[in-house]
Design a protein around this motif. Sequence first.
Motif, PDB file in Angstrom:
ATOM      1  N   SER A   1       0.850  -1.186   0.000  1.00 32.21           N
ATOM      2  CA  SER A   1       0.000   0.000   0.000  1.00 32.21           C
ATOM      3  C   SER A   1       0.889   1.241   0.000  1.00 32.21           C
ATOM      4  N   GLY A   2       0.263   2.427  -0.023  1.00 27.95           N
ATOM      5  CA  GLY A   2       1.044   3.643   0.064  1.00 27.95           C
ATOM      6  C   GLY A   2       1.575   4.109  -1.277  1.00 27.95           C
ATOM      7  N   MET A   3       2.615   4.991  -1.202  1.00 25.89           N
ATOM      8  CA  MET A   3       3.093   5.662  -2.398  1.00 25.89           C
ATOM      9  C   MET A   3       4.608   5.613  -2.554  1.00 25.89           C
ATOM     10  N   GLU A   4       5.321   4.839  -1.708  1.00 23.76           N
ATOM     11  CA  GLU A   4       6.780   4.878  -1.790  1.00 23.76           C
ATOM     12  C   GLU A   4       7.389   3.588  -1.278  1.00 23.76           C
ATOM     13  N   LEU A   5       8.399   3.107  -2.004  1.00 26.38           N
ATOM     14  CA  LEU A   5       9.313   2.095  -1.491  1.00 26.38           C
ATOM     15  C   LEU A   5      10.635   2.806  -1.222  1.00 26.38           C
ATOM     16  N   ARG A   6      11.077   2.798   0.022  1.00 24.21           N
ATOM     17  CA  ARG A   6      12.293   3.524   0.395  1.00 24.21           C
ATOM     18  C   ARG A   6      13.308   2.517   0.945  1.00 24.21           C
ATOM     19  N   PHE A   7      14.299   2.204   0.148  1.00 21.88           N
ATOM     20  CA  PHE A   7      15.291   1.180   0.475  1.00 21.88           C
ATOM     21  C   PHE A   7      14.596  -0.126   0.905  1.00 21.88           C
ATOM     22  N   THR A   8      13.526  -0.433   0.234  1.00 26.28           N
ATOM     23  CA  THR A   8      12.823  -1.688   0.483  1.00 26.28           C
ATOM     24  C   THR A   8      13.689  -2.826  -0.018  1.00 26.28           C
ATOM     25  N   THR A   9      14.020  -3.748   0.869  1.00 27.61           N
ATOM     26  CA  THR A   9      14.994  -4.792   0.562  1.00 27.61           C
ATOM     27  C   THR A   9      14.289  -6.140   0.458  1.00 27.61           C
ATOM     28  N   PHE A  10      14.435  -6.764  -0.708  1.00 26.55           N
ATOM     29  CA  PHE A  10      13.888  -8.105  -0.928  1.00 26.55           C
ATOM     30  C   PHE A  10      15.004  -9.117  -0.671  1.00 26.55           C
ATOM     31  N   ASP A  11      14.780  -9.979   0.316  1.00 27.04           N
ATOM     32  CA  ASP A  11      15.812 -10.868   0.829  1.00 27.04           C
ATOM     33  C   ASP A  11      15.162 -12.206   1.164  1.00 27.04           C
ATOM     34  N   ASP A  12      15.657 -13.289   0.576  1.00 27.45           N
ATOM     35  CA  ASP A  12      15.075 -14.615   0.836  1.00 27.45           C
ATOM     36  C   ASP A  12      15.095 -14.983   2.313  1.00 27.45           C
TER      37      ASP A  12
END
Length: 799
Positions: free
Chosen positions: A88-99
């Motif tokens: 949701s929302g309007m921003e990904l800020r240093f969103t980290t995808f990590d297994d």
Amino acid sequence: MRSLITPALLFTLVAARPAFADVFTTDAAPTPIPPVGTASLALDMQAAFDVADVNVIAMLDHERLSDLRLSLRSSDGSSVLLADRDASGMELRFTTFDDEAAASLASGSPPFAASFRPIGDLGAFDGKPAAGTWTLVVDDLAPGNAGSIVSYSLAFNGRTYVSPDLDLPILDFEATQAFVQVDEDFEVLDVELGFDVTHSFTSDVSFFLSGPQVIAPKLLQGQGFFSTGYSSVTLDDEAPATVGTLEGPGRFTTDSGTALGTFDGMGTQGTWRLSVYDGQLEDVGQLRAWWLHLTSQESGSPLDPCAVVSLQSPLFAPFGSVALSGDRAVVGNSLGGVPGLFTGSVHVYGPLVGQWSELAELYPVTANSNDGIGTSADVDGSIVLAGAPGRDSGAIDGGAAFVFEQVRGSWIEAAELVPSVAQPGLHFGAAVALDGGVAVLGRETYFAGPTVAVVFERVAGQWIETAVLATSDVAAPPGFGYSVAVDGDTILVGARGDLGTEGAVYVFERGPTGWQEAAKLVPSGAIGVSTFGYAVDLDGSVAVVGASSDDALTGQTNGAAYVFERQQPSGAWMQTALLYPTASTPFAYFGRDVAVHGDRIAVGALNQKRAYVFDRSATGWSLAQIVTHPTSSGTVQWESIDVGPDRLLTGGGAASANGTLFGLPSSQDLYACQDAVSASAGGQQALHLGGGVGLAGDLYLVAGSASGTAPGLDLGGVQVPLNLDSYLLASLSLANQGPFGQTAGLLDDLGRATATITLPPSSPPALAGLELNHAWVGLDPLSGSLLLVSVPVPLAIVP
């Protein structure tokens, strides 16, 4: 053509893959995301290493994130789904995808400045080359809203931590501080960090990083003037350029180019702090977010699978104990050191400016003749444990061990470990094992005395004796303590037996009341007096036991190795494999030393002058490789071994060297150790294919091109890095014929195969100067669908 490089007098340098930078960041302007459209942002990687792990750190603005699907595509066309309309929302800020993250993106909250588990498995890229073009693809699946991909970073082969401190004000003459808490405790090999800062006059601000043990020099002094700040900047000492007046996004070095190296060898557990100091009046800003990427010593720099590195110093003993931990290789030398004969020492090796070098020779200041320091040795990150079985500290030849630690880049003697039960002639330290803050000392068992092993632990920075391990088994064979291993809360103690007595291995586990005996391991299928327990090693739930006199194969004392695995949920240990050498040699002493790391086991065959490497698949343990030294002679013996994910270390690897480091292949893609053949003399290139166990039993097909790899072939949107020409057509029509040996077939149970390209002697001289390239594809045997496309491997034809 790769070959063994002759050792230098004091130490050997051999060309290996260059040390790798862990984080790469896009430097393009933000890419618009159109409503009901697709946006993609490419990141071109010039990197000579394979992926062991990758995290994606994304910066993205959009009027409605719930419209978006995100995926990462590698250079071979394979793709992993990161998110699908679940934010949701309007921003990904240093969103980290990590297994390794525990939470899904749907459970987070804007601006998602944390680590989240992707929908797909980023492990699908493991083992593939990092080089090439990676692409973040964003699909907008609903009308009416727009946004942009600001930037993203790919963080390879380490651990990424995102600070929870957001939107902190940067005020005049104050230091703004944001924190990352690291719970894991390991030794740092490399550090990178990234930040996003707004400020109207960046020349006012400077940046500092502190860790649990050290404060780095200033990382960066702003040089801009009227500005908007630093947008998605990554700092990495290996980056090619400083920030200067640039404002990002991008990857840059620190001002000194060495500031982050201050943390190398330091511990990670504790609080890390980024400080942003504003040294002038009037202009203010915000520290919007930051992240930290740490690579551990255990990760290590990738080693070329064809590398053969000789580790040598003067006056080496003919047989040395060896141990591995990431980029640390330790070789014991019981003849070295000062002041006299058999004082002993241990030598520490590692990569230095892209080459393996001797980094230190370790021995205590109180060393004496006949201490035998380095008769046994182990290493864990920045800690080295060296056995000294001839030491007289507790009793004449009672034995001891020394702990050396690397502190702020220098090695110091941290402790001498003297067992309380030392008696004359027991030779404690003839066997040692180390894991973190636990050290175990075994003893030479040819002499009478207590049949025990002794445990020391680091408590509040001090090494103290915490347990004396003895078995309650009244039928215990002789030799308890001859071999030891430790991993976490589990210790193995081998009792090798003697003439007329079979050996055993005892398992001890640490609980609330200390170390307690938990199990006895005995062989199933052994024939004769096998010296079961002569060598032991342990990694997680896998224990491997050497039985170097086992007669089961031919009755000729070939030896064997036994694999035990801890079953869940019962915790019981069960024998799951019995490993033999492929050839029968009387007194081969297969199992004289053993090592295990993850899904890989190595077994030394002392008198065959070789080591056998076994890999685990869904069907069990299978022989993956037989390693021999290219200059083996009749005097060469392999007394000690250790194994890592992509390397094997042996003691006594050559007549003039005490340690030899061999590269081992990763599970995926393609490599060849010979990159040139002669038109006049002829020759052969062996192509080693690896698709991983997920492609076991699938079809493979090798093809070649004589006209290069670009633009390549487009197979339904997937690029095969070979150009269409007559050589490619010949390689397909003549598969498994003539010069194309085993170029088509089925992958084995580990997803591997080997193909050959052969040039006969007296080939036309006109071929000299031609460069061929070969690659392979994996295919589903039923549908024919494309499963994998490898990197190309060149083959030069020389006169």
